[in-house]
Structures are given as C-alpha cells and as structure tokens.
Design a protein around this motif. Structure first.
Motif, PDB file in Angstrom:
ATOM      1  N   LYS A 160     -42.912  21.496  65.541  1.00 41.89           N
ATOM      2  CA  LYS A 160     -43.703  20.769  64.544  1.00 41.89           C
ATOM      3  C   LYS A 160     -45.031  20.306  65.140  1.00 41.89           C
ATOM      4  CE  LYS A 160     -43.594  16.662  61.610  1.00 41.89           C
ATOM      5  NZ  LYS A 160     -42.800  15.505  61.181  1.00 41.89           N
ATOM      6  N   GLN A 161     -44.982  19.740  66.345  1.00 40.20           N
ATOM      7  CA  GLN A 161     -46.209  19.232  66.964  1.00 40.20           C
ATOM      8  C   GLN A 161     -47.190  20.358  67.285  1.00 40.20           C
ATOM      9  OE1 GLN A 161     -46.774  15.882  67.129  1.00 40.20           O
ATOM     10  NE2 GLN A 161     -48.839  16.622  67.486  1.00 40.20           N
ATOM     11  N   GLY A 179     -38.988  19.256  67.007  1.00 44.30           N
ATOM     12  CA  GLY A 179     -40.141  18.357  67.148  1.00 44.30           C
ATOM     13  C   GLY A 179     -41.278  19.016  67.889  1.00 44.30           C
ATOM     14  N   ASN A 180     -40.932  19.773  68.927  1.00 43.37           N
ATOM     15  CA  ASN A 180     -41.946  20.495  69.690  1.00 43.37           C
ATOM     16  C   ASN A 180     -42.664  21.508  68.806  1.00 43.37           C
ATOM     17  OD1 ASN A 180     -43.392  21.317  72.032  1.00 43.37           O
ATOM     18  ND2 ASN A 180     -41.930  22.987  72.349  1.00 43.37           N
ATOM     19  N   GLY A 195     -30.671  12.466  62.101  1.00 45.48           N
ATOM     20  CA  GLY A 195     -31.570  12.212  63.202  1.00 45.48           C
ATOM     21  C   GLY A 195     -32.448  11.012  62.992  1.00 45.48           C
ATOM     22  N   ASP A 206     -27.191  17.932  64.746  1.00 47.06           N
ATOM     23  CA  ASP A 206     -27.888  16.779  65.305  1.00 47.06           C
ATOM     24  C   ASP A 206     -27.908  16.767  66.829  1.00 47.06           C
ATOM     25  OD1 ASP A 206     -29.425  14.500  64.947  1.00 47.06           O
ATOM     26  OD2 ASP A 206     -27.700  13.184  65.183  1.00 47.06           O
ATOM     27  N   SER A 207     -27.820  17.925  67.441  1.00 48.85           N
ATOM     28  CA  SER A 207     -27.865  17.906  68.895  1.00 48.85           C
ATOM     29  C   SER A 207     -29.280  17.558  69.351  1.00 48.85           C
ATOM     30  CB  SER A 207     -27.423  19.254  69.469  1.00 48.85           C
ATOM     31  OG  SER A 207     -28.456  20.199  69.327  1.00 48.85           O
ATOM     32  N   ALA A 208     -29.354  16.870  70.465  1.00 45.75           N
ATOM     33  CA  ALA A 208     -30.642  16.407  70.987  1.00 45.75           C
ATOM     34  C   ALA A 208     -31.570  17.574  71.299  1.00 45.75           C
ATOM     35  CB  ALA A 208     -30.427  15.548  72.227  1.00 45.75           C
ATOM     36  N   SER A 209     -31.030  18.662  71.818  1.00 44.33           N
ATOM     37  CA  SER A 209     -31.893  19.790  72.188  1.00 44.33           C
ATOM     38  C   SER A 209     -32.491  20.465  70.959  1.00 44.33           C
ATOM     39  CB  SER A 209     -31.122  20.805  73.038  1.00 44.33           C
ATOM     40  OG  SER A 209     -30.001  21.285  72.337  1.00 44.33           O
ATOM     41  N   ARG A 253     -33.113  18.916  68.056  1.00 41.73           N
ATOM     42  CA  ARG A 253     -34.139  17.979  67.571  1.00 41.73           C
ATOM     43  C   ARG A 253     -35.405  18.068  68.419  1.00 41.73           C
ATOM     44  NH1 ARG A 253     -30.118  14.280  67.660  1.00 41.73           N
ATOM     45  NH2 ARG A 253     -31.203  13.034  69.205  1.00 41.73           N
ATOM     46  N   ARG A 254     -35.232  18.159  69.734  1.00 45.48           N
ATOM     47  CA  ARG A 254     -36.397  18.256  70.624  1.00 45.48           C
ATOM     48  C   ARG A 254     -37.187  19.521  70.331  1.00 45.48           C
ATOM     49  NH1 ARG A 254     -38.033  21.512  73.737  1.00 45.48           N
ATOM     50  NH2 ARG A 254     -36.030  22.524  73.990  1.00 45.48           N
ATOM     51  N   ALA A 255     -36.492  20.639  70.206  1.00 44.80           N
ATOM     52  CA  ALA A 255     -37.165  21.915  69.958  1.00 44.80           C
ATOM     53  C   ALA A 255     -37.878  21.904  68.602  1.00 44.80           C
ATOM     54  CB  ALA A 255     -36.171  23.071  70.029  1.00 44.80           C
TER      55      ALA A 255
END
Length: 182
Positions: free
Chosen positions: A148-149, A145-146, A17, A136-139, A141-143
């Motif tokens: 983590k934030q 990252g969400n 990623g 490495d699917s985008a969804s 990674r998005r989840a």
C-alpha cells in the motif's frame, strides 16, 4: 478495553487488524455482526452453558471470534436487561458488585425453540474467528502495508505515465493470480 471485528459488526470492535468502523477506509459500511434478536439468543446460549457476568459474556464472544469482535457494554447490558424483563434470565447472588446471570426455565424454552438458529449463530461466530486467524498474520499485514505504501508513493508521483500505471496494474493482477493459485 473493547476489542472486536472488522468484517461485520457494530459496537466497539476491531477487525482483521484494526479498529472496526462502519466505513472502513472508504470501502463502505459493513454488515452488522448481529441482526435483530440474534445477540439476545447468543447471550441466552452462553448463559445457559454457565451463569455469567456481563463482562464474561463480552469476553466469551470475543474468544469465539478469536478477538475479531467484542460487543460493547452499551449493547450487552441493555440486552441483558431485556432478557431479564422477558423472564428468560435472572440475576443470582454473586461475590462483589457484579451481577451473575443464570437462565430461567422460560429462557431454556426459548433457547430450545431456537436451537437451529442458535447453533448457526455460534457456528458463524466461530467461523468468523477462524477467518480472522487465517487472514490476520503479522507478516501478511506487514506485506500488505508495504505494498500500500509503495503504491501510494509511486502513484502519487507527478511524472507517472500511462505505461507505468498499466505496468503497476499488471503486476498487482499477476500477484493476485499467483496467490489465488497457491
């Protein structure tokens, strides 16, 4: 443009990623993609498959790993020079300024003698690429990252008490267990 892999490997690489670093976000050093002599054997195998330019070799390794790892020119070209000095490859006539490398009989002997090691190396690169495709699917990674934030924001609040902290840990553990059971 260099692409490559988080996971293991040095050189200019991007992982599952992001850009590869020896110390990936504080989690410590990663295993090198190739141990001593392994890149030489991989290059020899790829050149034996068909004569190639240096950049073609970089792209082929990147393709084997599904974009997770690409060795830098600073690693590839000295290794090609070494293979040439060892008499295992030779430059052929080519259109343009790029050198086209082909395997020599000495190189084929080395490749044949190292067949099991070479097969294992190619299998490892391919497995690395398959792992990247799974993770490495985008969804995903998005989840991640969400999550983590949200964790950074919530855990950074001064009014966070022990009960809330324990509840957060329990939720993360529960999510991990549910994912594991899928």
């Amino acid at each position: 443009m260099h692409r490559g892999g988080r996971g293991f490997g040095h050189g200019h690489g991007r992982g599952f990623g992001g850009r590869h670093r020896d110390d990936d976000e504080g989690r410590g050093p990663r295993r090198r993609m190739f141990d001593s002599g392994e890149l030489r054997l991989v290059l020899l195998k790829l050149i034996a498959d068909e004569p190639r330019h240096g950049y073609d070799l970089i792209r082929q390794i990147e393709e084997l790993t599904s974009g997770a790892y690409a060795p830098s020119p600073g690693v590839i070209y000295p290794t090609l020079t070494l293979l040439g000095d060892m008499g295992q490859i030779e430059a052929q006539q080519s259109d343009g300024a790029k050198k086209l490398f082909a395997i020599t009989p000495e190189g084929q002997v080395e490749l044949d003698a190292s067949k099991d090691v070479v097969d294992a190396l190619i299998a490892r690169l391919t497995a690395f690429g398959e792992e990247r495709q799974r993770t490495d699917s985008a969804s995903v990674r998005r989840a991640m990252g969400n999550l983590k934030q949200v964790l950074l924001n919530r855990l950074g609040q001064r009014d966070l008490d022990d009960a809330t902290l324990h509840a957060v840990v329990a939720l993360i553990d529960e999510a991990a267990q549910k994912i594991e059971r899928l």
